[in-house]
Design an enzyme around this catalytic site. Sequence first.
Site, PDB file in Angstrom:
ATOM      1  N   SER A 671     -52.008 -25.653  28.281  1.00 49.51           N
ATOM      2  CA  SER A 671     -50.867 -25.519  27.380  1.00 49.51           C
ATOM      3  C   SER A 671     -51.330 -25.025  26.009  1.00 49.51           C
ATOM      4  CB  SER A 671     -50.111 -26.852  27.293  1.00 49.51           C
ATOM      5  OG  SER A 671     -48.846 -26.686  26.701  1.00 49.51           O
ATOM      6  N   ASP A 744     -43.017 -22.802  35.685  1.00 54.31           N
ATOM      7  CA  ASP A 744     -43.253 -23.543  34.442  1.00 54.31           C
ATOM      8  C   ASP A 744     -41.930 -23.796  33.722  1.00 54.31           C
ATOM      9  OD1 ASP A 744     -44.083 -24.480  31.929  1.00 54.31           O
ATOM     10  OD2 ASP A 744     -45.902 -23.270  31.989  1.00 54.31           O
ATOM     11  N   HIS A 778     -45.165 -26.888  34.708  1.00 53.44           N
ATOM     12  CA  HIS A 778     -46.161 -26.891  33.633  1.00 53.44           C
ATOM     13  C   HIS A 778     -47.381 -27.728  34.011  1.00 53.44           C
ATOM     14  CE1 HIS A 778     -47.420 -26.008  29.593  1.00 53.44           C
ATOM     15  NE2 HIS A 778     -47.570 -27.294  29.299  1.00 53.44           N
TER      16      HIS A 778
END
Length: 807
Positions: A671, A744, A778
């Site tokens: 991330s 995601d 994610h």
Amino acid sequence: MKRLIPIAILLMTNLTLFSQVDIDYQVPPIEILDLADVDMAPSMRIDDEGKHMVLISRNQYKSIAELSEKEMRLAGLRINPKTNISSRERFYNDLSVMEVGDQEATKVKGLPEEPRLSNFSWSPDEKYMAFTNTTNQGVELWVLDVDNAKAKKLTPDNLNANMGRPFTWFKNSESLLIKQLPKDRKPLIDKDEAVPTGPRISINEGQKAQNRTYQDLLEDKIDEANFEQLVRAEISKVDLKGNISPWMEAKMYRYMSFSPDGEYVLVTTIHKPFSYLVPYYRFPTDYNIYTKNGEHVKTIEEVPLTEEMPKGFMAVREGKRRIDWRNDRPATLVYAEALDGGDPEKEVDHRDQVYTWKAPFENEPQKLVKTFNRYSGVLWGSDNLALVYDYWWNTRKMKAYFINPEDRSKEPVIIMDRNYQDRYNDPGSPVTTKNKFGERIMQIDGDYIYLEGDGYSPEGILPFIDKFHIETHETERLWRAKANDQLERIMFALDMKKGKILTRIESKNKYPNYYIRDIRKENEKEAITFFKNPFESLSNVQKELIKYNREDGVALSATLYLPEDYDKNSGEKLPMLMWAYPYEFKDKASAGQITTSPNEFTYPWYGSPIFWVQRGFAILDDASFPIIGEGDEEPNDTFIKQLVANAKAAIDAVDSMGYVDTDKVAVGGHSYGAFMTANLLSHSDLFAAGIARSGAYNRTLTPFGFQAEERNYWEAPEIYYNMSPFMHADEMNSNLLLIHGEADNNSGTYPMQSERYFNALKGLGANVRLVMLPKESHGYRARESVLHVLWEQDQWLMKYVKNIDKD
């Protein structure tokens, strides 16, 4: 230093020759597989008296087949339209019950044959635990009789869990309110088969709607229709014998909450008009009060569609917000309203006004207190004592102050005013206890309350219990964890009058287990769980917390792992993998504080770099990467400079110890850590390779703020440009592995971010590999995906770091 790319093993050579590669899911080498594919210990739920425990077990991963079930992404929700529960729900598959003091758990009888359990909730009297089971067709409600370790089904598989937990307990613990699929539900529309009747048109007539880049938003009228059908529910009442009776007609229900005395229910519903710009929680929302029998009492608030709000992280909408029950009264609401119009840029003495409103809501709400900063909650205690919290993100400041709820003319008494990022000086939080309504309130013992704290300090993480005098604000330490080779954390206080607290104890090679400790007796504690270590092969890995300074004097730290058989005095230089995540601070002192411990259990979860200590790497995990902006300077004003300085300091620290080959260092992150990795590879010559998972690389695609940056692109174009690795793709001088979930859902980290960045790097001749994981969000859930990610990372690290030809 110039990196030369060698010809390595045939498989990886072939993989880089073509734009696309057709391979099946792979598994990592046995040293990694044995750590990644283990049966995990169960999680534990204990009742407030510390007598009964429910142990909840699950598989570590989902399967790719589970992730491949039909999914609809609507208004910020991800829904399985067949089963009517989140398509990303984490399911458990077994339950056991233990009494504290027993050595063995009793397996719960009566569970379904192929359980997929979730939404666990104690009954108010804690004799039962309700939960859902998801079948191939839908969601059922079940209940566990804790004393008898028996479970039974209460409803058919027709609950609607698309908006979260689909039930709540009545206060008598004899019945529950449940959300069921409505009888008049219409069939869903298949977008692939629907024939458009016209274009989609959006307009704006001068309003400012500076919203972040949300994902999974509604796109058209078909999405609107499907969203409405999927979230509509009827509310029914079901007793513990399974008798079901109607309670409320079908609406789009979000939330149900009983008053402390159980006589009223706060129900929130959403309605049209919907939005294509914001998620469901900013759709029009009504707050209504009903009796426990379903009779309407009062409409508390009607919140309109909230697409436009003032700019800034501390902006809020106008009107009543944070509406909830007051825990220490039978049926009184508490809520806040902005005094600054919700606009943080306005200069005012007080930001919010907090009100209380007593049932049956026929009189006007009463003013409770004005908050200095943005209201963040009240902890109730007695008729004459409550603790109010507020905070202000821009300064990282928070306040806590005593108020007298009965005499509101008395001025608040501030007992805490501090930087909430300053963990060393955190005084702790009040210990709570249950009142006659079964609600948690501040525990008051005469002139004192009790505080429990995490105990971050230069000496380590040493949790504590203090006694705090309400009038003088003096503290007396009752207990503090010892500084030794173990880490003991406080889970919660069971009975302060008897000095009983629940703690969890672990060490770097001792799996975490739970204990009941008597803080009045220095060494008295009782083990209540006996979980075994599933990661024995890491038991003797060398682990230490290292401390070092950045070139500007900022104190940094990281956890260093070395292979079990590595001789520190041998002079052998190891390849190293550094893993990190940048955090923003407003002062250097807080940025330099240590919040990790070498005594934490070495836990190789799927995203961890620790696996590669078994492959001969030194691992530098949780390396400090503070980004600091003091005074008028914002952290991101010097983001790149600080990023590189953090990385150089970390490498130099391990190099000075004689352990690392500085030509064989890799960096990785997930991330915002992936964003960090890509920037480091473009703006420094420190790394042989990088691993960037699920990141964002072009900040102009998130023009109204990102991470902790609240300035928009047009206010700070140079910040957005300089911080974007995409804009500096021509400066990439290392080997980058990009990994991203195709589904995601995180704000800003669209899969397109990795795809476009890869295309830019490819077009400029960089050595880069892009791995798109089907069905993954994610974070990665499927066993097949996780093992393949570990394989990809291992291949990359072995080729471009450990086995690189430096000549």
